[in-house]
Design a protein around this motif. Structure first.
Motif, PDB file in Angstrom:
ATOM      1  N   ALA A 238       0.822  -1.214   0.000  1.00 32.77           N
ATOM      2  CA  ALA A 238       0.000   0.000   0.000  1.00 32.77           C
ATOM      3  C   ALA A 238       0.854   1.262   0.000  1.00 32.77           C
ATOM      4  O   ALA A 238       0.523   2.242  -0.679  1.00 32.77           O
ATOM      5  CB  ALA A 238      -0.927  -0.008   1.210  1.00 32.77           C
ATOM      6  N   GLU A 239       1.931   1.269   0.772  1.00 33.09           N
ATOM      7  CA  GLU A 239       2.746   2.478   0.841  1.00 33.09           C
ATOM      8  C   GLU A 239       3.306   2.836  -0.528  1.00 33.09           C
ATOM      9  O   GLU A 239       3.289   3.997  -0.950  1.00 33.09           O
ATOM     10  CB  GLU A 239       3.890   2.292   1.839  1.00 33.09           C
ATOM     11  CG  GLU A 239       4.751   3.539   1.992  1.00 33.09           C
ATOM     12  CD  GLU A 239       5.918   3.332   2.941  1.00 33.09           C
ATOM     13  OE1 GLU A 239       6.594   4.320   3.254  1.00 33.09           O
ATOM     14  OE2 GLU A 239       6.159   2.166   3.354  1.00 33.09           O
TER      15      GLU A 239
ATOM     16  N   HIS B 183      -7.922  -6.578   2.921  1.00 35.85           N
ATOM     17  CA  HIS B 183      -6.713  -5.768   2.707  1.00 35.85           C
ATOM     18  C   HIS B 183      -5.652  -6.227   3.697  1.00 35.85           C
ATOM     19  O   HIS B 183      -5.937  -6.400   4.897  1.00 35.85           O
ATOM     20  CB  HIS B 183      -7.025  -4.280   2.923  1.00 35.85           C
ATOM     21  CG  HIS B 183      -5.952  -3.354   2.438  1.00 35.85           C
ATOM     22  ND1 HIS B 183      -4.721  -3.245   3.037  1.00 35.85           N
ATOM     23  CD2 HIS B 183      -5.931  -2.473   1.393  1.00 35.85           C
ATOM     24  CE1 HIS B 183      -3.983  -2.344   2.393  1.00 35.85           C
ATOM     25  NE2 HIS B 183      -4.699  -1.854   1.397  1.00 35.85           N
ATOM     26  N   PRO B 184      -4.405  -6.449   3.256  1.00 32.92           N
ATOM     27  CA  PRO B 184      -3.375  -6.992   4.165  1.00 32.92           C
ATOM     28  C   PRO B 184      -3.040  -6.084   5.340  1.00 32.92           C
ATOM     29  O   PRO B 184      -2.503  -6.567   6.345  1.00 32.92           O
ATOM     30  CB  PRO B 184      -2.157  -7.189   3.244  1.00 32.92           C
ATOM     31  CG  PRO B 184      -2.401  -6.293   2.076  1.00 32.92           C
ATOM     32  CD  PRO B 184      -3.884  -6.266   1.883  1.00 32.92           C
ATOM     33  N   ASP B 185      -3.364  -4.785   5.240  1.00 33.76           N
ATOM     34  CA  ASP B 185      -2.994  -3.849   6.313  1.00 33.76           C
ATOM     35  C   ASP B 185      -4.184  -3.426   7.162  1.00 33.76           C
ATOM     36  O   ASP B 185      -4.057  -2.507   7.971  1.00 33.76           O
ATOM     37  CB  ASP B 185      -2.349  -2.595   5.702  1.00 33.76           C
ATOM     38  CG  ASP B 185      -1.091  -2.897   4.923  1.00 33.76           C
ATOM     39  OD1 ASP B 185      -0.252  -3.654   5.458  1.00 33.76           O
ATOM     40  OD2 ASP B 185      -0.941  -2.401   3.790  1.00 33.76           O
TER      41      ASP B 185
ATOM     42  N   MET C  79      -5.595   4.017   1.600  1.00 35.16           N
ATOM     43  CA  MET C  79      -4.982   5.336   1.768  1.00 35.16           C
ATOM     44  C   MET C  79      -4.491   5.537   3.197  1.00 35.16           C
ATOM     45  O   MET C  79      -3.472   6.188   3.427  1.00 35.16           O
ATOM     46  CB  MET C  79      -5.970   6.426   1.383  1.00 35.16           C
ATOM     47  CG  MET C  79      -6.347   6.433  -0.099  1.00 35.16           C
ATOM     48  SD  MET C  79      -4.904   6.392  -1.217  1.00 35.16           S
ATOM     49  CE  MET C  79      -4.171   7.996  -0.892  1.00 35.16           C
ATOM     50  N   LEU C  80      -5.193   4.967   4.176  1.00 31.29           N
ATOM     51  CA  LEU C  80      -4.706   5.060   5.553  1.00 31.29           C
ATOM     52  C   LEU C  80      -3.435   4.230   5.732  1.00 31.29           C
ATOM     53  O   LEU C  80      -2.543   4.604   6.512  1.00 31.29           O
ATOM     54  CB  LEU C  80      -5.789   4.585   6.525  1.00 31.29           C
ATOM     55  CG  LEU C  80      -6.943   5.572   6.744  1.00 31.29           C
ATOM     56  CD1 LEU C  80      -8.088   4.890   7.476  1.00 31.29           C
ATOM     57  CD2 LEU C  80      -6.458   6.785   7.520  1.00 31.29           C
ATOM     58  N   ALA C  81      -3.347   3.105   5.019  1.00 31.26           N
ATOM     59  CA  ALA C  81      -2.133   2.279   5.094  1.00 31.26           C
ATOM     60  C   ALA C  81      -0.911   3.050   4.600  1.00 31.26           C
ATOM     61  O   ALA C  81       0.209   2.856   5.089  1.00 31.26           O
ATOM     62  CB  ALA C  81      -2.320   1.001   4.282  1.00 31.26           C
ATOM     63  N   LEU C  82      -1.128   3.934   3.637  1.00 39.93           N
ATOM     64  CA  LEU C  82      -0.036   4.780   3.144  1.00 39.93           C
ATOM     65  C   LEU C  82       0.535   5.642   4.262  1.00 39.93           C
ATOM     66  O   LEU C  82       1.721   5.947   4.282  1.00 39.93           O
ATOM     67  CB  LEU C  82      -0.549   5.665   2.003  1.00 39.93           C
ATOM     68  CG  LEU C  82       0.366   6.784   1.507  1.00 39.93           C
ATOM     69  CD1 LEU C  82       1.641   6.216   0.932  1.00 39.93           C
ATOM     70  CD2 LEU C  82      -0.353   7.640   0.465  1.00 39.93           C
ATOM     71  N   ALA C  83      -0.322   6.022   5.224  1.00 43.10           N
ATOM     72  CA  ALA C  83       0.110   6.935   6.285  1.00 43.10           C
ATOM     73  C   ALA C  83       0.752   6.224   7.465  1.00 43.10           C
ATOM     74  O   ALA C  83       1.212   6.880   8.402  1.00 43.10           O
ATOM     75  CB  ALA C  83      -1.089   7.757   6.770  1.00 43.10           C
TER      76      ALA C  83
ATOM     77  N   ARG D  14       2.157   1.767  -3.502  1.00 42.97           N
ATOM     78  CA  ARG D  14       1.035   2.089  -4.388  1.00 42.97           C
ATOM     79  C   ARG D  14       0.525   3.507  -4.109  1.00 42.97           C
ATOM     80  O   ARG D  14       0.210   4.271  -5.019  1.00 42.97           O
ATOM     81  CB  ARG D  14      -0.077   1.072  -4.187  1.00 42.97           C
ATOM     82  CG  ARG D  14      -1.298   1.295  -5.046  1.00 42.97           C
ATOM     83  CD  ARG D  14      -2.250   0.104  -4.982  1.00 42.97           C
ATOM     84  NE  ARG D  14      -2.643  -0.241  -3.623  1.00 42.97           N
ATOM     85  CZ  ARG D  14      -2.259  -1.349  -2.977  1.00 42.97           C
ATOM     86  NH1 ARG D  14      -1.459  -2.208  -3.567  1.00 42.97           N
ATOM     87  NH2 ARG D  14      -2.678  -1.589  -1.747  1.00 42.97           N
ATOM     88  N   GLY D  15       0.457   3.860  -2.828  1.00 41.79           N
ATOM     89  CA  GLY D  15      -0.067   5.179  -2.471  1.00 41.79           C
ATOM     90  C   GLY D  15       0.777   6.317  -3.002  1.00 41.79           C
ATOM     91  O   GLY D  15       0.250   7.350  -3.430  1.00 41.79           O
ATOM     92  N   VAL D  16       2.108   6.158  -2.978  1.00 38.99           N
ATOM     93  CA  VAL D  16       2.980   7.201  -3.520  1.00 38.99           C
ATOM     94  C   VAL D  16       2.713   7.396  -5.006  1.00 38.99           C
ATOM     95  O   VAL D  16       2.589   8.520  -5.499  1.00 38.99           O
ATOM     96  CB  VAL D  16       4.468   6.843  -3.274  1.00 38.99           C
ATOM     97  CG1 VAL D  16       5.376   7.821  -4.019  1.00 38.99           C
ATOM     98  CG2 VAL D  16       4.778   6.861  -1.792  1.00 38.99           C
ATOM     99  N   ALA D  17       2.595   6.277  -5.736  1.00 42.30           N
ATOM    100  CA  ALA D  17       2.346   6.373  -7.175  1.00 42.30           C
ATOM    101  C   ALA D  17       1.002   7.035  -7.451  1.00 42.30           C
ATOM    102  O   ALA D  17       0.878   7.891  -8.342  1.00 42.30           O
ATOM    103  CB  ALA D  17       2.390   4.987  -7.807  1.00 42.30           C
ATOM    104  N   VAL D  18      -0.003   6.654  -6.694  1.00 45.85           N
ATOM    105  CA  VAL D  18      -1.349   7.201  -6.915  1.00 45.85           C
ATOM    106  C   VAL D  18      -1.371   8.711  -6.661  1.00 45.85           C
ATOM    107  O   VAL D  18      -2.006   9.469  -7.402  1.00 45.85           O
ATOM    108  CB  VAL D  18      -2.371   6.470  -6.025  1.00 45.85           C
ATOM    109  CG1 VAL D  18      -3.694   7.220  -5.999  1.00 45.85           C
ATOM    110  CG2 VAL D  18      -2.571   5.048  -6.516  1.00 45.85           C
TER     111      VAL D  18
END
Length: 554
Positions: free
Chosen positions: A421-422, A518-520, A481-485, A424-428
């Protein structure tokens, strides 16, 4: 500090060597000219005198240059070459050349001893002289030099390799250097002294009345420091009888970027050497090299309390004095800035320190330019211990500028398909900067289970045709998106709590998150349960986390 006359002299020396088929150590001669210019008021080739070589080779070199005693013959040979060049080009006469040769003959047996005499070392050289080739070849696993197997690892900061650093563009550094109070005040002091034909004390210091007038009339906070910097940088001649501005002297606004960068590098070198005292406390001024080196290596703010402990350790029992005065002096000198987390180097100090280190022959690596790599390299560089926000923005903007929106979207989304997720989130978040031109590429990811919700959101937010998000997709995207944080929340729980309080998901959404595949999801819900200030939302997150764990989702 390279200046125009040195560049012209080196160019002339090269041509002279080619014409006479003479091998010239250009780098060594440049160093001789640079140091003569910086410290001995040599402003052109004709200013060299026999005594110049004595001071250069027996005083300046031992203090500043990290070189083994056995390197002395190379430097002496370069000095002899310079004398022949001066004679052939008419800069000096035959009698002066003979005296120079005699002086260098006397210096030759003395110089190796001078280079080995640790009592002659300046502060910066004392700190770094222990760093040899072996200590700069540490393996990543054990932190030992190659081939070393016995003995404890050394924890001394000065014995570790310098970390790669990310630098601001030179034009930004020059712009910031022009605004450094100490450097600007040095120019103002020179102008005031020269226009008033003021004289100095026998120690070439400001007279008390002049210092008061400069402080009260010009608003210069530290007149003596500004004057000492101006004198050491060669901005002025101290007389007798009166102070005169150096030839071609002009204010910072009238100097080109390259010249300003040279001035700034020279100023920083003088500061860390302690040659421009900023306080009345010698412990602080003598410790400038260690303080700046510590900040350079850590690449992050140092709490003031920790810095105070560090200074006390350096002082070895001597009184440190008022730390506030020292920190204010560093801010005035433009090398550090106060942040919420403590004291950190300014971007222009980081740039200048690297120049100083490189000039000392140290390996001062640069971090890779993220804009030159592919999407995977950009994302990896932005995650973890990546650049500060300002540098990250530059990297992203530069990376995108080299691609069309379609190319950028294709590279970024392909690089993170199936990624955590982290990543993926940066790319998104980067793709979210792209315009409608990227739509055809984004649409191709509507069939990707993990990227589909983001693709739908991207299309619909631009008013483009897109399928509606299902309730399950809304939940999945919220967790993603929370997993990104998560990494940022672990690093700064208070900051995350403030942000999530303002824009966090409502309790009814949190209650259903446990259903998301979701894994996270468990980690996200536990984070929300520990940080949400809304008690109802926090309770909902803890209950949802329990349900997710019961389902075996990890």
């Amino acid at each position: 500090m390279s200046i125009e006359w040195v560049n012209r002299a080196v160019d002339g020396l090269r041509a002279w060597g080619r014409e006479r088929n003479v091998e010239v150590d250009v780098d060594e001669v440049r160093l001789l000219c640079d140091y003569a210019s910086d410290y001995l008021e040599v402003n052109e080739l004709g200013d060299f005198r026999p005594g110049t070589f004595e001071e250069l080779l027996l005083e300046i070199y031992p203090r500043k240059v990290i070189a083994p005693p056995e390197s002395a013959p190379e430097t002496v040979a370069a000095a002899r070459t310079l004398v022949e060049f001066l004679l052939d080009t008419g800069e000096i006469g035959g009698k002066t050349a003979a005296r120079m040769r005699a002086t260098i003959d006397e210096i030759e047996p003395e110089m190796p001893r001078a280079l080995a005499d640790t009592s002659k070392f300046g502060m910066a050289k004392s700190l770094f002289s222990a760093i040899g080739p072996d200590s700069l070849e540490l393996d990543a696993a054990g932190g030992r030099a190659e081939g070393e197997t016995d003995g404890p690892d050394c924890d001394c900061p000065g014995c570790a390799p310098l970390p790669p650093v990310r630098l601001a563009p030179p034009e930004e550094v020059a712009r910031a250097a022009r605004e450094v109070p100490l450097l600007a005040d040095a120019h103002r002091v020179v102008t005031w002294l020269a226009e008033g034909r003021r004289t100095l004390t026998l120690r070439r210091s400001l007279r008390a009345a002049d210092a008061r007038a400069i402080r009260d009339g010009l608003g210069v906070r530290r007149p003596e420091a500004a004057w000492r910097l101006a004198l050491e940088l060669g901005l002025a001649h101290s007389g007798p009888p009166a102070v005169e501005a150096a030839e071609g002297f002009r204010d910072l606004a009238g100097r080109g970027d390259e010249e300003v960068l040279d001035l700034w590098t020279g100023a920083l070198e003088l500061l860390i050497e302690g040659l421009v005292p900023l306080t009345g406390e010698r412990v602080v001024d003598d410790g400038m090299a260690q303080i700046h080196d510590l900040l350079y290596r850590l690449q992050s703010p140092v709490p003031v309390d920790a810095l105070a402990d560090y200074l006390r350790e350096l002082a070895d029992g001597r009184p440190v004095g008022r730390l506030d005065e020292a920190l204010n002096g560093l801010v005035y000198a433009g090398t550090v800035q106060r942040t919420e987390d403590g004291l950190a180097l300014t971007a222009h100090a980081l740039w200048g320190l690297r120049e100083v280190y490189a000039g000392m022959g140290m390996d001062a690596p640069l971090a890779p330019d993220l804009a030159e790599g592919d999407a995977s390299g950009l994302i990896a560089g932005l995650i973890g211990d990546g650049p500060a926000d300002e540098a990250a923005e530059r990297d992203i903007a530069e990376w995108l500028s080299r691609r069309t929106p379609e190319q950028a979207a294709a590279e970024l989304l392909a690089a993170v398909a199936g990624a955590p997720a982290e990543v993926r989130g940066v790319a998104v978040t980067i793709v979210d900067r792209l315009g409608r031109e990227a739509a055809p590429v984004v649409r191709t990811y509507l069939d990707d289970a993990e990227l589909r919700p983001h693709a739908i959101h991207w299309l619909s937010s631009r008013g483009l045709e897109a399928p509606a998000l299902t309730p399950d997709e809304v939940l999945w995207m919220s967790v993603d998106m929370l997993a990104l944080a998560l990494p940022a929340a672990e690093a700064d729980p208070e900051g995350f709590a403030e942000n999530i309080a303002a824009s966090g998901p409502p309790p009814h959404l949190i209650e259903d998150m446990w259903r998301v595949e979701h894994p996270d999801v468990v980690e996200v819900l536990e984070l929300l349960g520990n940080t949400l200030r809304d008690q109802a939302a926090a309770k909902a997150a803890r209950k949802a986390a329990f349900k997710a764990r019961s389902r075996g989702i990890r």
